[in-house]
Design an enzyme around this catalytic site. Structure first.
Site, short mmCIF file in Angstrom:
data_model
loop_
_atom_site.label_atom_id
_atom_site.label_comp_id
_atom_site.label_asym_id
_atom_site.label_seq_id
_atom_site.Cartn_x
_atom_site.Cartn_y
_atom_site.Cartn_z
N CYS A 95 2.24 5.25 -4.22
CA CYS A 95 1.69 3.91 -3.95
C CYS A 95 2.64 2.79 -4.39
O CYS A 95 2.55 1.68 -3.88
CB CYS A 95 0.37 3.72 -4.68
SG CYS A 95 -0.75 5.10 -4.50
N HIS A 347 -4.47 -0.35 2.21
CA HIS A 347 -3.42 0.07 1.27
C HIS A 347 -2.52 1.12 1.94
O HIS A 347 -2.66 2.31 1.72
CB HIS A 347 -4.09 0.64 0.01
CG HIS A 347 -3.17 1.24 -1.00
ND1 HIS A 347 -1.86 0.82 -1.18
CD2 HIS A 347 -3.37 2.25 -1.91
CE1 HIS A 347 -1.30 1.54 -2.15
NE2 HIS A 347 -2.19 2.41 -2.60
N CYS A 378 -1.85 1.22 -9.76
CA CYS A 378 -1.86 2.61 -10.20
C CYS A 378 -1.06 3.43 -9.19
O CYS A 378 -0.86 3.01 -8.05
CB CYS A 378 -3.29 3.14 -10.33
SG CYS A 378 -4.23 3.14 -8.79
#
Length: 401
Positions: A95, A347, A378
């Site tokens: 991510c 995302h 995160c």
């Protein structure tokens, strides 16, 4: 030791984010074309940057295969029409791919090796679901290095709910509803559109143009969120409504040394103050931004009370709530995700870091009373990433008011 070179965020852009899968607007669009479009848009917005002065191009992707493979930074640079003399490379930190691209290029500028660099990320989760084709080492489970949950992000979010019973499903749903409402308000105020690069799309009905994010659901209600199923666990608390979705999209930004920005007459949207990454138990990966933020604050000689604006990636509502609770910040604090976040916008893993930065840069301009802001997220497999930025528009008099 030589003094550190000032690192500035000149400009950042992204494509509108699409829904992953056959019904998503980018189903027939290549992943590399998305990031190429972002780079072209970035360069067109900054015509005073000589393309041959770009020292490097770092582009992240989590699933580096197919049209997201082949040393993406280099292929994207060539496809975007940058001179062949401009090198490039690919990055993977799940991510936080784009965030890591930014911090690596920022560190290279800070060290004095680079003057100008492009950093960004892309994820086409429709074509390349997270972890697709990966072969995790059997030792992870056979030697109990991690639990099976560690490789399922939704299950890690459920574990945060387990660990902190006060983080109820209703609290997560309320946070998610506010994210949708804030994104709708930000669109209505024209705060998101300036950083979007339109992308041509192709579907069965013909050609189109993507100019807005596809995922937001402004019609969301608390009652509707309460009825959604919990796919990661029966009678769980994580739903499609209080988590980010599966998305396609790309982002890119231009970083420079302070001296180079001055020389070329470039605007400065933010200055990089410090950054940090940290590891936590993979089973509760959502807690990662807590130690990474503490580390970044320590490096900068700041405390959490110095941070006037927060852009936190909403992978899951409970993940952001855990961060806010740790630092004693209210769920409804107006400094947090002013324009909404990933629960509404989406995302697309490796591209999200630059979206956070774009939004913070835009807010800095509107908040001269704020000196420092934070972008944090995160990261899968138990990590967190944080970057602290300084506002070039900061005004001491505005702060005192």
């Amino acid at each position: 030791m030589a003094e550190r070179t000032e690192v500035v965020f000149v400009d950042g852009v992204r494509t509108p984010f699409g829904r992953a899968g056959e019904k998503g607007m980018y189903w027939n669009t290549r992943a590399d074309d998305l990031v190429v479009k972002a780079i072209i848009g970035l360069m067109e917005r900054n015509p005073s940057v000589p393309p041959d002065r770009i020292d490097d191009v770092a582009i992240a992707a989590t699933t580096q295969t197919g049209d997201q493979g082949l040393t993406l930074g280099r292929t994207a640079a060539l496809l975007a029409g940058l001179p062949k003399s401009v090198p490039g490379f690919a990055i993977d930190r799940m991510c936080a791919g784009a965030m890591t691209a930014v911090t690596m290029m920022g560190a290279s500028i800070g060290f004095g090796a680079y003057d100008l660099a492009i950093a960004g990320g892309v994820e086409h989760m429709g074509r390349h679901p997270m972890g697709f084709g990966a072969d995790p080492n059997p030792r992870f489970l056979s030697e109990r290095l991690v639990s099976e949950d560690a490789l399922n992000m939704g299950a890690t979010a459920e574990r945060i709910h387990d660990r902190f019973p006060e983080y109820t499903k209703e609290r997560s749903d309320r946070f998610a509803l506010r994210s949708q409402q804030k994104v709708a308000a930000a669109y209505a105020a024209g705060n998101i559109q300036p950083d979007l690069i339109p992308v041509a799309t192709r579907s069965e009905s013909g050609w189109g143009l993507a100019t807005r994010d596809e995922a937001p659901r402004p019609e969301t209600t608390l009652e509707g969120l309460a009825t959604l199923r919990t796919p990661f666990r029966s009678h769980g608390r994580v739903t499609a409504g209080n988590a980010s979705g599966l998305n396609d999209g790309a982002s890119a930004c231009l970083l420079a040394s302070g001296a180079t920005a001055k020389e070329l007459g470039l605007g400065v949207k933010m200055t990089m103050t410090s950054f940090a990454f940290a590891g936590v138990e993979p089973e509760v990966m959502g807690l990662g931004p807590v130690p990474s933020t503490e580390k970044a604050l320590r490096k900068a000689g700041l405390s959490i009370t110095d941070i006037g604006l927060f852009e936190l990636n909403e992978a899951f509502a409970v993940q952001v709530i855990s961060f806010l609770d740790h630092f004693g910040i209210d769920d409804e604090d107006t400094r947090v995700n002013e324009y909404g976040g990933a629960i509404a916008l989406g995302h697309p893993l490796a591209s999200s870091g630059v979206r956070l930065m774009n939004q913070l840069a835009h807010q800095f301009e509107a908040h001269p009373e704020v000196r420092y802001g934070l972008t944090a997220m995160c990261i899968g497999l138990g990590q967190g990433g944080s970057v602290i930025w300084e506002n070039p528009h900061f005004n001491q008099k505005a702060a005192k008011r």
